[in-house]
Design an enzyme around this catalytic site. Structure first.
Site, PDB file in Angstrom:
ATOM      1  N   LYS A 144      -3.492   2.175  -2.506  1.00 31.59           N
ATOM      2  CA  LYS A 144      -4.780   2.728  -2.097  1.00 31.59           C
ATOM      3  C   LYS A 144      -4.608   4.183  -1.723  1.00 31.59           C
ATOM      4  CE  LYS A 144      -6.776  -1.341   0.007  1.00 31.59           C
ATOM      5  NZ  LYS A 144      -7.284  -1.850   1.269  1.00 31.59           N
ATOM      6  N   ASP A 195       0.840  -1.203   0.000  1.00 31.26           N
ATOM      7  CA  ASP A 195       0.000   0.000   0.000  1.00 31.26           C
ATOM      8  C   ASP A 195       0.870   1.246   0.000  1.00 31.26           C
ATOM      9  OD1 ASP A 195      -2.374  -1.312   0.092  1.00 31.26           O
ATOM     10  OD2 ASP A 195      -2.654  -1.113   2.251  1.00 31.26           O
ATOM     11  N   MET A 250      -8.749   8.565   8.589  1.00 37.50           N
ATOM     12  CA  MET A 250      -9.500   8.792   7.338  1.00 37.50           C
ATOM     13  C   MET A 250     -10.607   9.820   7.559  1.00 37.50           C
ATOM     14  SD  MET A 250      -9.891   4.848   5.978  1.00 37.50           S
ATOM     15  CE  MET A 250     -10.257   4.067   7.546  1.00 37.50           C
TER      16      MET A 250
HETATM   17  N1  SAH Z   1      -3.966   0.180   9.325  1.00 34.92           N
HETATM   18  C1  SAH Z   1      -3.516   1.561   9.374  1.00 34.92           C
HETATM   19  C2  SAH Z   1      -4.634   2.540   9.129  1.00 34.92           C
HETATM   20  C3  SAH Z   1      -5.265   2.426   7.755  1.00 34.92           C
HETATM   21  S1  SAH Z   1      -6.504   3.641   7.460  1.00 34.92           S
HETATM   22  C4  SAH Z   1      -2.816   1.808  10.720  1.00 34.92           C
HETATM   23  O1  SAH Z   1      -2.890   0.993  11.628  1.00 34.92           O
HETATM   24  O2  SAH Z   1      -2.131   2.838  10.842  1.00 34.92           O
HETATM   25  C5  SAH Z   1      -5.564   4.925   6.676  1.00 34.92           C
HETATM   26  C6  SAH Z   1      -5.552   6.159   7.538  1.00 34.92           C
HETATM   27  O3  SAH Z   1      -4.546   6.042   8.528  1.00 34.92           O
HETATM   28  C7  SAH Z   1      -5.220   7.454   6.825  1.00 34.92           C
HETATM   29  O4  SAH Z   1      -6.333   8.000   6.171  1.00 34.92           O
HETATM   30  C8  SAH Z   1      -4.770   8.319   7.980  1.00 34.92           C
HETATM   31  O5  SAH Z   1      -5.869   8.776   8.734  1.00 34.92           O
HETATM   32  C9  SAH Z   1      -4.024   7.317   8.821  1.00 34.92           C
HETATM   33  N2  SAH Z   1      -2.572   7.311   8.584  1.00 34.92           N
HETATM   34  C10 SAH Z   1      -1.824   6.237   8.272  1.00 34.92           C
HETATM   35  N3  SAH Z   1      -0.524   6.566   8.191  1.00 34.92           N
HETATM   36  C11 SAH Z   1      -0.440   7.884   8.471  1.00 34.92           C
HETATM   37  C12 SAH Z   1       0.639   8.809   8.559  1.00 34.92           C
HETATM   38  N4  SAH Z   1       1.899   8.446   8.343  1.00 34.92           N
HETATM   39  N5  SAH Z   1       0.346  10.098   8.885  1.00 34.92           N
HETATM   40  C13 SAH Z   1      -0.919  10.486   9.112  1.00 34.92           C
HETATM   41  N6  SAH Z   1      -1.975   9.658   9.036  1.00 34.92           N
HETATM   42  C14 SAH Z   1      -1.741   8.369   8.725  1.00 34.92           C
END
Ligand code: SAH
Length: 257
Positions: free
Chosen positions: A57, A35, A168
């Site tokens: 994605k 991803d 998100m």
């Molecule tokens: N499984 C992932 C989350 C997936 S949903 C986890 O555990 O982190 C994707 C969302 O995660 C994005 O829309 C944002 O809200 C957040 N996100 C993931 N990585 C990020 C980053 N480096 N900085 C800010 N938001 C992040």
């Protein structure tokens, strides 16, 4: 040799936040489906024998639909390959890891899961915000802002009195902020938007529930971002000017000696 799938949590995007188990799984992979939010810049070195497939994605634009990702996982594993599904954060935090697990299991494919550092906790931390702090908040709730929250959900969240972490959530921020105030949260509750955590462009914007939508628009805050709502935001250390402002105000209001 029989194929298998390893769902790997890649952490919030920086390579040194991959776990040792994640690095080992990548080193042995023959195919990696990754991803955009997973650390992918140096995949060629981390997974030197693997075919690398970007299933990139991004919000509102799924380059490859979820069912197609699941079909590819199954297809490669049935062909006898060691497949790594590299996901951002932790595979089971709002990441559809459970669906991928189920698809593989339904096809009789063995699956391992390597947990990852979730952005829900790590990105606020990178902005100096502890999600819990003795005397301020003893809980946090992680919610998806992919779709607007219902009034019932907003009511429960507002009633908990703990820290709220929205993933998100940029598109639905106006509905979330207004809904939480409608549900009884003070319009002065501090909110932090942390964009691009652990990346070069990491930025924190601090506001209050009542003005966060205007602030977010003024600074053009954009996804990927984590929204943190609650008093712990006042603890943000060394943030930008807005953070200092809120902290000074908090210090002024507090019972400091
Ligand atoms: N499984 C992932 C989350 C997936 S949903 C986890 O555990 O982190 C994707 C969302 O995660 C994005 O829309 C944002 O809200 C957040 N996100 C993931 N990585 C990020 C980053 N480096 N900085 C800010 N938001 C992040």
């Amino acid at each position: 040799m029989s194929g298998r799938v390893t769902l790997v949590g890649g952490g919030p995007g920086r390579e040194d936040l991959l776990t040792v188990a994640a690095v080992r799984a990548l080193a042995g992979a023959e195919v990696v489906l990754y991803d955009r939010l997973a650390p992918h810049e140096h995949l060629a070195e981390l997974a030197p024998r693997a075919e690398l497939v970007d299933v990139g994605k991004r919000p509102g634009h799924h380059a490859i639909p979820q069912h197609e990702i699941e079909r590819l996982l199954v297809e490669h594993a049935l062909a006898g390959r060691r497949v790594v599904r590299l996901k951002g954060g932790d595979p089971y935090v709002l990441g559809r890891g459970g669906e991928e697990l189920a698809a593989c299991r339904a096809a009789g494919i063995p699956v391992d899961v390597v947990p990852g550092v979730t952005s829900a906790v790590a990105v606020p931390g990178a902005a100096g915000i502890p999600l819990t702090h003795r005397g301020i908040s003893c809980m946090f709730t992680v919610v998806s802002g992919h779709a607007p929250l219902s009034d019932a959900e907003l009511g429960h969240l507002a009633g908990l009195g703990g820290t709220i972490v929205v993933l998100m959530g940029m598109t639905t921020l106006p509905a979330t902020a207004a809904g939480l105030v409608r549900a009884g949260m003070a319009a002065g509750t501090p909110v932090a938007i942390v964009e691009r955590g652990f990346q070069a462009g990491q930025r924190t914007t601090v506001a209050e529930l009542g003005d966060v939508v205007a602030r977010a628009a003024a600074v053009r805050a954009a996804s990927p971002a984590i929204i943190v709502i609650g008093e712990v935001v006042r603890l943000a250390a060394g943030g930008d000017g807005a953070a200092r402002e809120v902290m000074q105000r908090a210090a002024g209001l507090g019972a400091s000696p």
